[in-house]
Structure formats: C-alpha cells, structure tokens
Design a protein around this motif. Sequence first.
Motif, mmCIF file in Angstrom:
data_model
loop_
_atom_site.group_PDB
_atom_site.id
_atom_site.type_symbol
_atom_site.label_atom_id
_atom_site.label_comp_id
_atom_site.label_asym_id
_atom_site.label_seq_id
_atom_site.Cartn_x
_atom_site.Cartn_y
_atom_site.Cartn_z
ATOM 1 N N MET A 157 0.817 -1.210 0.000
ATOM 2 C CA MET A 157 0.000 0.000 0.000
ATOM 3 C C MET A 157 0.852 1.263 0.000
ATOM 4 S SD MET A 157 -3.041 -1.161 2.526
ATOM 5 C CE MET A 157 -4.022 0.301 2.278
ATOM 6 N N ARG A 158 2.066 1.191 0.546
ATOM 7 C CA ARG A 158 2.940 2.354 0.604
ATOM 8 C C ARG A 158 3.908 2.418 -0.562
ATOM 9 N NH1 ARG A 158 4.263 1.833 6.934
ATOM 10 N NH2 ARG A 158 2.360 2.772 7.696
ATOM 11 N N ALA A 159 3.789 1.525 -1.505
ATOM 12 C CA ALA A 159 4.761 1.442 -2.593
ATOM 13 C C ALA A 159 4.826 2.711 -3.423
ATOM 14 C CB ALA A 159 4.456 0.242 -3.482
ATOM 15 N N GLY A 160 3.736 3.458 -3.562
ATOM 16 C CA GLY A 160 3.738 4.668 -4.366
ATOM 17 C C GLY A 160 4.245 5.887 -3.629
ATOM 18 N N GLN A 161 4.574 5.765 -2.362
ATOM 19 C CA GLN A 161 5.018 6.897 -1.568
ATOM 20 C C GLN A 161 6.532 7.052 -1.642
ATOM 21 O OE1 GLN A 161 3.577 6.056 2.311
ATOM 22 N NE2 GLN A 161 1.446 6.201 1.720
ATOM 23 N N HIS A 162 6.986 8.253 -1.347
ATOM 24 C CA HIS A 162 8.425 8.517 -1.329
ATOM 25 C C HIS A 162 9.044 7.751 -0.165
ATOM 26 C CE1 HIS A 162 12.211 10.663 -1.206
ATOM 27 N NE2 HIS A 162 11.898 11.194 -2.374
ATOM 28 N N PRO A 163 10.193 7.119 -0.365
ATOM 29 C CA PRO A 163 10.812 6.349 0.716
ATOM 30 C C PRO A 163 11.230 7.200 1.915
ATOM 31 C CG PRO A 163 12.179 6.311 -1.250
ATOM 32 C CD PRO A 163 10.910 6.988 -1.621
ATOM 33 N N ALA A 164 11.333 8.520 1.743
ATOM 34 C CA ALA A 164 11.716 9.389 2.857
ATOM 35 C C ALA A 164 10.631 9.450 3.927
ATOM 36 C CB ALA A 164 12.019 10.796 2.353
ATOM 37 N N ARG A 165 9.424 9.005 3.596
ATOM 38 C CA ARG A 165 8.362 9.008 4.602
ATOM 39 C C ARG A 165 8.602 7.959 5.680
ATOM 40 N NH1 ARG A 165 2.535 9.863 1.909
ATOM 41 N NH2 ARG A 165 1.938 9.089 3.953
ATOM 42 N N ALA A 166 9.649 7.159 5.559
ATOM 43 C CA ALA A 166 9.972 6.165 6.580
ATOM 44 C C ALA A 166 10.589 6.806 7.822
ATOM 45 C CB ALA A 166 10.928 5.124 6.012
ATOM 46 N N VAL A 167 11.045 8.058 7.726
ATOM 47 C CA VAL A 167 11.629 8.755 8.877
ATOM 48 C C VAL A 167 10.756 9.953 9.239
ATOM 49 C CG1 VAL A 167 14.000 8.061 8.311
ATOM 50 C CG2 VAL A 167 13.101 10.199 7.427
ATOM 51 N N PRO A 168 10.781 10.389 10.497
ATOM 52 C CA PRO A 168 10.013 11.580 10.873
ATOM 53 C C PRO A 168 10.568 12.832 10.199
ATOM 54 C CG PRO A 168 10.834 10.416 12.819
ATOM 55 C CD PRO A 168 11.417 9.752 11.626
ATOM 56 N N CYS A 169 9.700 13.812 9.964
ATOM 57 C CA CYS A 169 10.125 15.053 9.313
ATOM 58 C C CYS A 169 10.634 16.042 10.362
ATOM 59 C CB CYS A 169 8.967 15.670 8.543
ATOM 60 S SG CYS A 169 9.437 17.178 7.667
ATOM 61 N N PRO A 170 11.885 16.504 10.224
ATOM 62 C CA PRO A 170 12.399 17.480 11.186
ATOM 63 C C PRO A 170 11.817 18.878 10.977
ATOM 64 C CG PRO A 170 14.064 16.989 9.545
ATOM 65 C CD PRO A 170 12.904 16.080 9.274
ATOM 66 N N HIS A 171 11.190 19.133 9.829
ATOM 67 C CA HIS A 171 10.667 20.464 9.543
ATOM 68 C C HIS A 171 9.256 20.648 10.110
ATOM 69 C CE1 HIS A 171 10.207 24.249 7.470
ATOM 70 N NE2 HIS A 171 9.070 23.825 6.968
ATOM 71 N N CYS A 172 8.328 19.756 9.743
ATOM 72 C CA CYS A 172 6.938 19.921 10.172
ATOM 73 C C CYS A 172 6.555 18.984 11.309
ATOM 74 C CB CYS A 172 5.986 19.725 9.001
ATOM 75 S SG CYS A 172 5.949 18.048 8.339
ATOM 76 N N ARG A 173 7.482 18.149 11.745
ATOM 77 C CA ARG A 173 7.280 17.206 12.847
ATOM 78 C C ARG A 173 6.270 16.108 12.534
ATOM 79 N NH1 ARG A 173 11.632 19.093 14.515
ATOM 80 N NH2 ARG A 173 11.718 20.794 15.979
ATOM 81 N N ALA A 174 6.089 15.794 11.256
ATOM 82 C CA ALA A 174 5.217 14.680 10.879
ATOM 83 C C ALA A 174 5.905 13.387 11.285
ATOM 84 C CB ALA A 174 4.952 14.690 9.377
ATOM 85 N N SER A 175 5.143 12.464 11.856
ATOM 86 C CA SER A 175 5.744 11.207 12.290
ATOM 87 C C SER A 175 6.042 10.320 11.087
ATOM 88 C CB SER A 175 4.824 10.498 13.274
ATOM 89 O OG SER A 175 3.587 10.237 12.666
ATOM 90 N N ALA A 176 6.776 9.261 11.323
ATOM 91 C CA ALA A 176 7.157 8.352 10.243
ATOM 92 C C ALA A 176 5.910 7.778 9.582
ATOM 93 C CB ALA A 176 8.025 7.229 10.797
ATOM 94 N N HIS A 177 5.953 7.645 8.282
ATOM 95 C CA HIS A 177 4.899 7.094 7.433
ATOM 96 C C HIS A 177 3.673 7.993 7.331
ATOM 97 C CE1 HIS A 177 7.295 3.539 7.171
ATOM 98 N NE2 HIS A 177 7.295 3.417 8.482
ATOM 99 N N LYS A 178 3.754 9.218 7.822
ATOM 100 C CA LYS A 178 2.678 10.200 7.677
ATOM 101 C C LYS A 178 3.140 11.271 6.703
ATOM 102 C CE LYS A 178 0.096 8.482 10.948
ATOM 103 N NZ LYS A 178 -1.096 7.775 10.672
ATOM 104 N N PRO A 179 2.233 11.856 5.930
ATOM 105 C CA PRO A 179 2.653 12.884 4.971
ATOM 106 C C PRO A 179 3.061 14.177 5.670
ATOM 107 C CG PRO A 179 0.276 12.654 4.963
ATOM 108 C CD PRO A 179 0.810 11.572 5.845
ATOM 109 N N CYS A 180 3.938 14.914 5.025
ATOM 110 C CA CYS A 180 4.323 16.227 5.523
ATOM 111 C C CYS A 180 3.139 17.171 5.389
ATOM 112 C CB CYS A 180 5.509 16.781 4.732
ATOM 113 S SG CYS A 180 7.063 15.977 5.101
ATOM 114 N N ALA A 181 3.125 18.194 6.231
ATOM 115 C CA ALA A 181 2.027 19.158 6.207
ATOM 116 C C ALA A 181 2.592 20.557 6.384
ATOM 117 C CB ALA A 181 1.029 18.843 7.311
ATOM 118 N N LEU A 182 1.841 21.543 5.891
ATOM 119 C CA LEU A 182 2.226 22.928 6.115
ATOM 120 C C LEU A 182 2.018 23.247 7.589
ATOM 121 C CD1 LEU A 182 0.617 24.677 3.018
ATOM 122 C CD2 LEU A 182 3.015 24.125 3.386
#
Length: 102
Positions: A19-44
């Motif tokens: 199900m996650r195959a179409g997502q960018h592999p970087a979503r496996a780590v948390p985002c240091p910019h917007c604080r999105a957790s791993a496997h969640k999309p980045c948000a403004l």
Amino acid sequence: MTARRRPAAPMPAELRHFMRAGQHPARAVPCPHCRASAHKPCALRTTGRRLPQPHPQRVSAWAQATASCPTCQVAPGAPCHDDGRHTTTHTRRYQEAEATAA
C-alpha cells in the motif's frame, strides 16, 4: 443491547509495503521540519494542509539515515562534512539512498 466491536488486527507487513509502494521512501523517517511522524505525509505548519511530496529536510534526514556518503566517507546516521565542517547532504548520498531503496 449492542454488540461490542473487536479491535482491528494489525496489518501484515506485506500488505503495508504494497500500500505504501507509491510513496516517497523518505516518509519512513520523521520530518524534522513539520514534525510529521514516520509514514505520515508532511504538512504545512501554518494551515496543516498535507503535501504530496516530503519536505527537503525530510529527504535529507532519510538519506543520512539510510546511506553512507561516497563523497565524504561517513557512515549512515552521520551528517556530511567538508574538511570537518558540517554541510548539506551531498548529492551522491541522495543517489546512494535512492539506489538502496530501489
């Protein structure tokens, strides 16, 4: 009287990967910019609108976590450097991380 629902069973890893195959592999780590957790999309941060692509900081964190850098010879997990000074992630490291993810 209403029947109680059972808690949902965890999703098998094979289905989760499919199900996650179409997502960018970087979503496996948390985002240091917007604080999105791993496997969640980045948000403004201002509006909370979800972004279709991860922030550049997240992609850099993913490359640092998954690949060694052929330019400055650092191991995965260590930031890139030029003559001892920290710098942005080298382009070759991005290429190595993408090759590992493929």
